[in-house]
Design a protein around this motif. Structure first.
Motif, PDB file in Angstrom:
ATOM      1  N   PRO A  12       5.452  -4.027  -3.029  1.00  0.00           N
ATOM      2  CA  PRO A  12       4.161  -3.968  -2.320  1.00  0.00           C
ATOM      3  C   PRO A  12       3.022  -4.481  -3.203  1.00  0.00           C
ATOM      4  O   PRO A  12       2.261  -3.701  -3.785  1.00  0.00           O
ATOM      5  CB  PRO A  12       4.011  -2.474  -2.011  1.00  0.00           C
ATOM      6  CG  PRO A  12       4.747  -1.789  -3.127  1.00  0.00           C
ATOM      7  CD  PRO A  12       5.901  -2.690  -3.477  1.00  0.00           C
TER       8      PRO A  12
ATOM      9  N   GLU B 141       0.232  -5.718  -2.665  1.00  0.00           N
ATOM     10  CA  GLU B 141      -1.140  -5.349  -2.314  1.00  0.00           C
ATOM     11  C   GLU B 141      -1.558  -4.000  -2.891  1.00  0.00           C
ATOM     12  O   GLU B 141      -2.756  -3.677  -2.937  1.00  0.00           O
ATOM     13  CB  GLU B 141      -1.300  -5.329  -0.785  1.00  0.00           C
ATOM     14  CG  GLU B 141      -0.563  -4.208  -0.075  1.00  0.00           C
ATOM     15  CD  GLU B 141       0.930  -4.462   0.087  1.00  0.00           C
ATOM     16  OE1 GLU B 141       1.621  -3.575   0.630  1.00  0.00           O
ATOM     17  OE2 GLU B 141       1.393  -5.562  -0.306  1.00  0.00           O
ATOM     18  N   ARG B 142      -0.592  -3.222  -3.364  1.00  0.00           N
ATOM     19  CA  ARG B 142      -0.887  -1.903  -3.935  1.00  0.00           C
ATOM     20  C   ARG B 142      -0.828  -1.905  -5.456  1.00  0.00           C
ATOM     21  O   ARG B 142      -0.925  -0.853  -6.082  1.00  0.00           O
ATOM     22  CB  ARG B 142       0.099  -0.876  -3.376  1.00  0.00           C
ATOM     23  CG  ARG B 142       0.020  -0.715  -1.862  1.00  0.00           C
ATOM     24  CD  ARG B 142       1.156   0.106  -1.299  1.00  0.00           C
ATOM     25  NE  ARG B 142       1.180   1.461  -1.828  1.00  0.00           N
ATOM     26  CZ  ARG B 142       2.130   2.353  -1.526  1.00  0.00           C
ATOM     27  NH1 ARG B 142       3.111   2.013  -0.685  1.00  0.00           N
ATOM     28  NH2 ARG B 142       2.094   3.565  -2.035  1.00  0.00           N
TER      29      ARG B 142
ATOM     30  N   GLY C 132      -0.938   0.854 -10.322  1.00  0.00           N
ATOM     31  CA  GLY C 132      -0.846   0.949  -8.876  1.00  0.00           C
ATOM     32  C   GLY C 132       0.099   2.054  -8.448  1.00  0.00           C
ATOM     33  O   GLY C 132       0.485   2.910  -9.255  1.00  0.00           O
ATOM     34  N   GLU C 133       0.460   2.040  -7.168  1.00  0.00           N
ATOM     35  CA  GLU C 133       1.344   3.060  -6.618  1.00  0.00           C
ATOM     36  C   GLU C 133       2.412   2.413  -5.748  1.00  0.00           C
ATOM     37  O   GLU C 133       2.158   1.429  -5.051  1.00  0.00           O
ATOM     38  CB  GLU C 133       0.550   4.061  -5.771  1.00  0.00           C
ATOM     39  CG  GLU C 133      -0.453   4.884  -6.550  1.00  0.00           C
ATOM     40  CD  GLU C 133      -1.180   5.877  -5.661  1.00  0.00           C
ATOM     41  OE1 GLU C 133      -0.873   5.918  -4.436  1.00  0.00           O
ATOM     42  OE2 GLU C 133      -2.051   6.601  -6.167  1.00  0.00           O
TER      43      GLU C 133
END
Length: 252
Positions: free
Chosen positions: A132, A134-135, A149-150
């Motif tokens: 992901p 975008e995270r 991030g996560e």
């Protein structure tokens, strides 16, 4: 501790037999311990494995072994080669642990700038359909990447680092990505599911799995580093797991 073998000036094929040329066969003295003979065999095998890997130059890496613990030293031109050398050592039978003391030194000629590395890292994450992007956030300073991030699963955290480790110009990576599962696991079910996954993939009968909230604790004995990697992979694929404590020992 066995001494470092000097392989400078040798080609890839000569290094494969460097143990014999350096007199690493076990002495005939009855006082020579079996552990020392095993360490010398492991040293020869690690050197041969490094020479066999086309990603590495055999004159870059020094190898010492003490009671099955391999220490790698030397200089390489990127984090990818350092990682490749560590994986080579881990593949060798009898290796209990690997200490990576290899120093990454980028070539003196102008190489990738931090801005170029940051762009390449962002694109690599974007092109990976399982991460992901975008995270996640990537920053670069002097060729060193910082990942933040996560993600929902631990395997995504590992995948993101794996994508960036191979980039040209990278000196190292600090992975600060946090695993945040969407829902807490049910302990009994999680333990059962992980044990079943281990049984159908590697048959790790000597591995025990304990669950403490969203933490998995792996203990026991595996036969190789490859098997240990597979156990960790299975654990990080389990839904609801935020932390994995690996207490596995590599043995016979």
């Amino acid at each position: 501790m066995t001494g470092m073998v000097d392989v400078r000036g040798r080609d890839r094929h000569e290094v494969a037999d460097v143990g014999v040329s350096q007199g690493l066969d076990a002495p005939t003295s009855p006082t020579w311990s079996r552990a020392s003979r095993d360490d010398q065999r492991i040293q020869r095998d690690v050197l041969a494995e490094l020479a066999w890997d086309a990603r590495l130059q055999p004159n870059e890496i020094g190898v010492t072994v003490d009671e099955g613990v391999v220490t790698l030293t030397g200089f390489v031109d990127g984090a990818a080669r350092s990682w490749a050398a560590t994986r080579c050592a881990q593949r060798v039978r009898g290796v209990r642990a690997v200490a990576d003391e290899i120093e990454v030194r980028l070539p003196g000629t102008p190489g990738r700038t931090d801005a170029e590395i940051a762009i390449a890292a962002s694109r690599a994450l974007e092109w990976d359909s399982f991460v992901p992007a975008e995270r996640l956030d990537v920053t670069v300073a002097n060729g060193w990447l910082m990942l933040r991030g996560e993600v929902e699963f631990g395997w995504q955290r590992r995948a993101a680092e794996g994508e960036l480790r191979r980039l040209d110009g990278v000196r190292g990576i600090t992975n600060l990505i946090e695993v945040r599962p969407s829902a807490p696991p049910v302990a009994d079910r999680l333990r059962r599911d992980v044990q079943r996954a281990l049984a159908r993939t590697i048959g790790a009968e000597r591995v025990t799995v304990e669950v403490d909230g969203d933490t998995l604790v792996l203990a026991g004995v595996v036969r190789s580093w490859w098997e240990r990697d597979q156990v960790e992979r299975v654990a990080w694929c389990a839904p609801g797991v935020r932390v994995v404590h690996d207490q596995l020992l590599v043995g016979g």
